[in-house]
Write an enzyme that holds these catalytic residues in place. Structure first.
Site, PDB file in Angstrom:
ATOM      1  N   CYS A  86      42.706  36.260  38.265  1.00  0.00           N
ATOM      2  CA  CYS A  86      41.504  36.837  38.870  1.00  0.00           C
ATOM      3  C   CYS A  86      41.192  36.247  40.236  1.00  0.00           C
ATOM      4  CB  CYS A  86      40.317  36.645  37.936  1.00  0.00           C
ATOM      5  SG  CYS A  86      40.651  37.254  36.266  1.00  0.00           S
ATOM      6  N   HIS A 335      34.699  44.062  38.358  1.00  0.00           N
ATOM      7  CA  HIS A 335      35.756  43.054  38.447  1.00  0.00           C
ATOM      8  C   HIS A 335      37.146  43.692  38.327  1.00  0.00           C
ATOM      9  CE1 HIS A 335      37.938  39.410  38.227  1.00  0.00           C
ATOM     10  NE2 HIS A 335      37.835  39.150  36.942  1.00  0.00           N
TER      11      HIS A 335
END
Lengths: 389, 389
Positions: A86, A335
């Protein structure tokens, strides 16, 4: 070491776009970045491109960098995929800056992209799970929400952090995201909603968890000479830090914080010659509500263990002493793994230029981005400041 | 721009090791690199690590960088995965050099790893296929051998390259690889064998194709100050170039060469202030026999279209004017995707230090590595030279 400036930044809408491709979403972000450049931008001037992506779904696992940059006409750029789960495009931004600092690029692109919603929940869990510790966490059945739930549980036990403290992260970030036209979950939620979401991994409920999003981000960096031709509102990358830690939670020194955040922040602060007290606003990695609270502590915005009190004080609200996640954060803005770190820089770019629309906070001159890979196996912190060196 | 030196290099055996993990193979390579350092090496001195891997098989698709570096005790290094398909660790080496040049690292690790043999042929084709052009090549049924077969076919038609020319690549590289204890296919083959292999993708037969290998590589780079403490036989990275091109063959300017090789080589030669005539030996990307022939031309070792005559002349044999793939190349040493570019640098390190055992060619002072991603969507060329700046 040459100075590095952010001269353009753009993002696609974040959301559920199963019919879009990594190329189409990246193009949306890139064209936004190009449009944001003040001067005449020539895409042949881009020497290097760094693209963050996990490659969720496996459509283009090799060469995703050149695959998206060729699509936007960057034929002259050496294009590379970088990845730290991420934190992929936070790393991309740092690598693009290193290319400028090393003197091999005058203009460099950092970006990221992910398409995640065109598959089943089971498939999504697989593709996200392989960013966690594989041999001893994933294969033992641990999910990412499970890992962060362990951190939340420990933080509550050790520091008295409460259910309400966690929920205040969601309430704040959804309120901020409701003013962001690019947000995936652009709705407000009440404290009551946030405290009573259905359980995902105890103690985390649905409102403690960011969504699974599609999207892309793109940031244009330039050396000082190049920036002088490209921008009228210079935004300088004054400090950048990156650190790694054990990928598996069970091997860390602590599970009530993210040591790599402390390490990366220290590097970034040292390079920028500032302390946490000088950071006026921040985009932090709130993949789960507990992650934002730990970030407050690890970045030095408050003392260890005081994050609950800190959010309750209102310090990180838009009118507080240090607004955090004005974009809505991962929680509300969304996200899309590979795009997230670059997207954080987009918000800093807009806020520092006074172009953040309804969510603009006036008078900001120095902001920070904080991008976490996995549960803290890799962290990148960047400090940006308005003005020339 | 700070000078960069290669102070250590190691690789695992390349081969079929389905019971090994990416961690165990990487450790073998890394410990080899550490052992090769002349001075006292402290693993805490490694500031940055760049790990190339495609992640074939999907065990650790996110954070494979920190996953392998934590396993060898590099707790202080910011670790990042970089990827450009088969050029992954060529890119890693360039990124590690940029970190040193930018001043954020004094010692940096570049490496790569791949485990490919623990799955079916069908799965392998999937994982390799996703490094090709996905939307218009792979989904239309094209494999990598198919793509290179088109290039071979065109080269034969345009330049009169023959079946025998292709096979001479295999014969030479197997002869070289038979002297390399790390080689996957360390056997010699006759010209007759190589010309009569079973067809894979016409005109390419089994002897024109590199194997599917497991393995890892690791290279330690250092700034001049750090190198002075670490090496007695300095090997300097004098030039490094990287270029991208269209990922899909159908969108290139030519299919009888790899334009990105020409671009990357020009950058590397310019930076090293040399021309192709100054390159004494090279490790080139011979994933298929035709790829080595095209590399001769694109790197400027011979004129366009003359690669067939060039190999027939014996110029690239160990006793020729410019030995190519003394290690055995991808064809015989093997091709563990993410490890390959770093592994090429290992051979240059050993040859320049006079430590290449039975395959040592004496008197070499300047060598080149050439690492291709996909069918030419990304290329990295590095030039190494013995001695201090």
């Amino acid at each position: 070491m040459r100075d590095v400036y952010m001269v353009g930044a753009g993002q696609s809408d974040y959301g559920s776009f199963p019919d879009e491709s990594y190329r189409s979403l990246f193009a949306e972000a890139f064209e936004g970045a190009v449009d944001s450049v003040d001067g005449d931008f020539d895409r042949d001037s881009v020497d290097e491109a760094y693209i963050g992506t996990l490659g969720v779904g496996g459509r283009q696992l090799g060469l995703p960098g050149p695959s998206v940059t060729e699509h936007v006409g960057l034929d002259g750029a050496a294009s590379t995929r970088v990845e730290n789960a991420c934190a992929a495009s936070g790393v991309a931004l740092r690598q693009a800056a290193l290319a400028i600092r090393a003197g091999v690029a005058d203009v460099a692109l950092a970006g990221g992209v992910e398409v995640m919603t065109d598959m089943s929940g089971e498939q999504t869990r697989y593709w996200l799970g392989v960013s966690g510790e594989t041999e001893w966490e994933r294969m033992a059945g641990t999910t990412f929400s499970g890992v962060y739930a362990q951190m939340a549980d420990a933080h509550m036990a050790e520091h008295g952090t409460t259910r309400e403290h966690l929920s205040r992260v969601a309430v704040k970030n959804h309120a901020n995201g409701s003013k962001n036209p690019h947000a995936h979950l652009g709705f407000e939620c009440s404290l009551e909603d946030a405290m009573n979401g259905s359980t995902v991994a105890d103690p985390l409920n649905l409102y403690d968890c960011c969504p699974t999003s599609d999207g892309a981000s793109a940031v244009l960096l330039a050396s000082e000479d190049a920036a002088e031709e490209l921008t009228e509102k210079p935004i300088r990358l004054t400090g950048s830090g990156q650190a790694s830690d054990r990928v598996g939670l069970f091997q860390r020194d602590t599970i009530t914080g993210v040591p790599a955040t402390e390490d990366a922040a220290e590097q970034a602060y040292d390079e920028a010659d500032v302390g946490p007290e000088d950071i006026e606003f921040a985009e932090v990695h709130d993949c789960f509500s507990i992650a934002e609270l730990m970030a407050y502590e690890d970045l030095g915005f408050c003392e260890k263990g005081d994050a609950g009190d800190y959010i309750e004080s209102g310090a990180t609200l838009p009118d507080g002493e240090r607004p955090v996640n004005l974009s809505g954060g991962l929680k509300s803005k969304g996200h899309p793994i590979g795009a997230t770190g670059g997207g954080q820089a987009v918000e800093v770019f807009k806020q520092l230029r006074g172009e953040a629309g309804d969510r603009q906070v006036d008078g900001l001159s120095r902001g920070l981005t904080h991008n976490v890979g996995g549960s803290g196996g890799a962290v990148v912190v960047n400090v940006f400041e308005e003005g020339w060196a």
